[in-house]
Design a protein around this motif. Sequence first.
Motif, PDB file in Angstrom:
ATOM      1  N   THR A   1      22.990  11.562  44.099  1.00  0.00           N
ATOM      2  CA  THR A   1      21.779  11.302  44.865  1.00  0.00           C
ATOM      3  C   THR A   1      21.249   9.902  44.620  1.00  0.00           C
ATOM      4  OG1 THR A   1      21.203  13.656  44.743  1.00  0.00           O
ATOM      5  CG2 THR A   1      19.450  12.117  45.335  1.00  0.00           C
ATOM      6  N   VAL A   2      21.207   9.477  43.359  1.00  0.00           N
ATOM      7  CA  VAL A   2      20.745   8.126  43.024  1.00  0.00           C
ATOM      8  C   VAL A   2      21.658   7.079  43.646  1.00  0.00           C
ATOM      9  CG1 VAL A   2      20.391   6.505  41.129  1.00  0.00           C
ATOM     10  CG2 VAL A   2      19.578   8.866  40.918  1.00  0.00           C
ATOM     11  N   HIS A   3      22.965   7.338  43.564  1.00  0.00           N
ATOM     12  CA  HIS A   3      23.925   6.403  44.148  1.00  0.00           C
ATOM     13  C   HIS A   3      23.706   6.259  45.648  1.00  0.00           C
ATOM     14  CE1 HIS A   3      28.396   4.978  44.157  1.00  0.00           C
ATOM     15  NE2 HIS A   3      27.566   4.094  44.649  1.00  0.00           N
ATOM     16  N   PHE A   4      23.477   7.368  46.336  1.00  0.00           N
ATOM     17  CA  PHE A   4      23.271   7.340  47.778  1.00  0.00           C
ATOM     18  C   PHE A   4      21.973   6.618  48.138  1.00  0.00           C
ATOM     19  CE2 PHE A   4      21.550   9.511  51.594  1.00  0.00           C
ATOM     20  CZ  PHE A   4      22.481   9.052  52.508  1.00  0.00           C
ATOM     21  N   VAL A   5      20.910   6.893  47.379  1.00  0.00           N
ATOM     22  CA  VAL A   5      19.624   6.243  47.654  1.00  0.00           C
ATOM     23  C   VAL A   5      19.718   4.741  47.420  1.00  0.00           C
ATOM     24  CG1 VAL A   5      17.225   6.057  46.891  1.00  0.00           C
ATOM     25  CG2 VAL A   5      18.267   8.309  47.187  1.00  0.00           C
ATOM     26  N   MET A   6      20.399   4.331  46.367  1.00  0.00           N
ATOM     27  CA  MET A   6      20.560   2.910  46.098  1.00  0.00           C
ATOM     28  C   MET A   6      21.375   2.227  47.187  1.00  0.00           C
ATOM     29  SD  MET A   6      18.760   2.246  43.535  1.00  0.00           S
ATOM     30  CE  MET A   6      19.288   0.554  43.348  1.00  0.00           C
ATOM     31  N   PHE A   7      22.381   2.919  47.694  1.00  0.00           N
ATOM     32  CA  PHE A   7      23.153   2.350  48.804  1.00  0.00           C
ATOM     33  C   PHE A   7      22.280   2.195  50.037  1.00  0.00           C
ATOM     34  CE2 PHE A   7      25.726   2.906  52.627  1.00  0.00           C
ATOM     35  CZ  PHE A   7      26.623   1.856  52.488  1.00  0.00           C
ATOM     36  N   LEU A   8      21.426   3.191  50.313  1.00  0.00           N
ATOM     37  CA  LEU A   8      20.526   3.089  51.462  1.00  0.00           C
ATOM     38  C   LEU A   8      19.588   1.894  51.323  1.00  0.00           C
ATOM     39  CD1 LEU A   8      19.469   6.771  52.222  1.00  0.00           C
ATOM     40  CD2 LEU A   8      21.110   5.356  53.444  1.00  0.00           C
ATOM     41  N   VAL A   9      19.008   1.718  50.142  1.00  0.00           N
ATOM     42  CA  VAL A   9      18.072   0.612  49.923  1.00  0.00           C
ATOM     43  C   VAL A   9      18.787  -0.729  50.054  1.00  0.00           C
ATOM     44  CG1 VAL A   9      16.565  -0.475  48.222  1.00  0.00           C
ATOM     45  CG2 VAL A   9      16.562   2.014  48.475  1.00  0.00           C
ATOM     46  N   THR A  10      19.964  -0.836  49.463  1.00  0.00           N
ATOM     47  CA  THR A  10      20.714  -2.095  49.508  1.00  0.00           C
ATOM     48  C   THR A  10      21.126  -2.444  50.925  1.00  0.00           C
ATOM     49  OG1 THR A  10      21.555  -1.750  47.268  1.00  0.00           O
ATOM     50  CG2 THR A  10      22.772  -3.271  48.670  1.00  0.00           C
ATOM     51  N   SER A  11      21.711  -1.496  51.632  1.00  0.00           N
ATOM     52  CA  SER A  11      22.173  -1.769  52.994  1.00  0.00           C
ATOM     53  C   SER A  11      21.011  -2.055  53.937  1.00  0.00           C
ATOM     54  CB  SER A  11      22.999  -0.590  53.513  1.00  0.00           C
ATOM     55  OG  SER A  11      22.238   0.606  53.485  1.00  0.00           O
ATOM     56  N   CYS A  12      19.897  -1.347  53.773  1.00  0.00           N
ATOM     57  CA  CYS A  12      18.726  -1.602  54.609  1.00  0.00           C
ATOM     58  C   CYS A  12      18.170  -3.002  54.368  1.00  0.00           C
ATOM     59  CB  CYS A  12      17.661  -0.544  54.345  1.00  0.00           C
ATOM     60  SG  CYS A  12      16.165  -0.733  55.331  1.00  0.00           S
ATOM     61  N   THR A  13      18.117  -3.421  53.111  1.00  0.00           N
ATOM     62  CA  THR A  13      17.618  -4.756  52.788  1.00  0.00           C
ATOM     63  C   THR A  13      18.508  -5.841  53.371  1.00  0.00           C
ATOM     64  OG1 THR A  13      16.672  -3.903  50.727  1.00  0.00           O
ATOM     65  CG2 THR A  13      16.944  -6.282  50.912  1.00  0.00           C
ATOM     66  N   LEU A  14      19.811  -5.686  53.231  1.00  0.00           N
ATOM     67  CA  LEU A  14      20.739  -6.680  53.772  1.00  0.00           C
ATOM     68  C   LEU A  14      20.645  -6.741  55.292  1.00  0.00           C
ATOM     69  CD1 LEU A  14      23.920  -6.181  51.555  1.00  0.00           C
ATOM     70  CD2 LEU A  14      22.379  -8.141  51.582  1.00  0.00           C
ATOM     71  N   CYS A  15      20.575  -5.600  55.947  1.00  0.00           N
ATOM     72  CA  CYS A  15      20.458  -5.594  57.406  1.00  0.00           C
ATOM     73  C   CYS A  15      19.154  -6.242  57.852  1.00  0.00           C
ATOM     74  CB  CYS A  15      20.542  -4.161  57.931  1.00  0.00           C
ATOM     75  SG  CYS A  15      22.184  -3.416  57.798  1.00  0.00           S
ATOM     76  N   TRP A  16      18.085  -6.033  57.113  1.00  0.00           N
ATOM     77  CA  TRP A  16      16.809  -6.659  57.459  1.00  0.00           C
ATOM     78  C   TRP A  16      16.874  -8.172  57.282  1.00  0.00           C
ATOM     79  CZ3 TRP A  16      13.068  -9.284  54.471  1.00  0.00           C
ATOM     80  CH2 TRP A  16      11.857  -9.523  55.135  1.00  0.00           C
TER      81      TRP A  16
END
Length: 315
Positions: free
Chosen positions: A119-134
Motif C-alpha cells: 500500500t505504501v509503495h502504491f501511494v508513493m508511486f501515485l504521489v511521484t507520478s502525479c508530481t512529475l505529470c504536474w
Amino acid sequence: GVLVEVTSNRKGLLSLNPTCGSPSPICWQQRGLLSDIALAVGAVTGLALLSLRQGRRGLDDVVSLLQAYAQQHGLSQLWMSRVRRDVVCTAGIFLCASGWAGTAMLYDAGGRPIDAAATVHFVMFLVTSCTLCWLVMFILYVFRMLSVTVDMFCCHLIEHPDISEATQDWNVLQAVLRKASASVELFFVTLFAIAAFAIPALMMDYVSMGSDVAAFPTLSPSILVVCGVLRMFVSAAGITDKCTRIPSLINSLSFGAGTERERQHLVEYIVNSGAGFYVFDVRLTTSMALKFMYMWTVVFFGLIANGLSDDGSNL
C-alpha cells in the motif's frame, strides 16, 4: 510462510512469495527499485526548484509576459485550447500508469488482504507520478504559447505581407522565445536528466528481474511516466523546427515589385537570429530528440532480444 517453488519453462525455478498470492514471477512489492528512485528524485528536485524560482519571481514574470502577449495579439483562446489537449493527454498518462500499478498490486494480492508495504509503495508511486505529470504540464503550458506565437507570426505574415512590420514582429517574437527559454531551462534540464537516468534504470531493473517478458507488466507504469516526461523534449524541439522553416515560407511569398532585396535581407536576418528554444545556449532540435530516442530504443530492444534468446535456450 512457506516458500513454494514451481517449475518454470523460462528461468528454471519460479518462487511464490507468501506476500504475493499470484504465480507471477515478479510481485508488485518486488518491482524495480532503481526506476522508482529516479522518478522520486525528479519529483522532489522539481518541486524544490519551483519553490526557489518562484521566490525570485522568474517564473511568475515569464507567465505574466506570455499572458500579456497572448491578450495583446488575441491568442488566449487558441493557447488554452492546446493546453486543454495537453491536460487531457497528461491526465490520461497518469490514470493509465496509476490504474496499471493498482491492477498489478491487486493481482499480486491474489484475493488476500493487501499488506502495508504494498500500500505504501502504491501511494508513493501515485504521489511521484502525479508530481512529475504536474511539473511536465507546467512546462508544456509555456511551450504551447511559444508554439502558438510562431504559428500566428506565419499566419499574419501570409495575410499581411509587409517586410518592415514582419521585421519588428520577429524582433519581439525572438525576445519572447529567449526570455521564456531562460526562465524554464533549469526545470527542463532537471526533468529531462531524470528521464534520461530513469531509462537505463528501467533497463537495469529489467535485467535484474531476469530479462523476462513477464517483467513488462511490472515496469509498465514507470515506463508510461517516463514517456510522459519525454513529451516535453519533443515539444521543445518542435518550437525550434517551426522557427527554422520560416525563411522558406518568406521566400515563397511576394511582397510586391522591387522588394526582392529587402525580402532576402529579412530571410538572412531570421536565419542569423537562430531563434528557437534554448537550454543554456544550446538550441534543441528534433534531430537531437530522434537521436536520443533511437539510441535508447536500440539498447532496449537489444536487451529484450537477449532475454528472448535466453528463454529459447532454456526450453
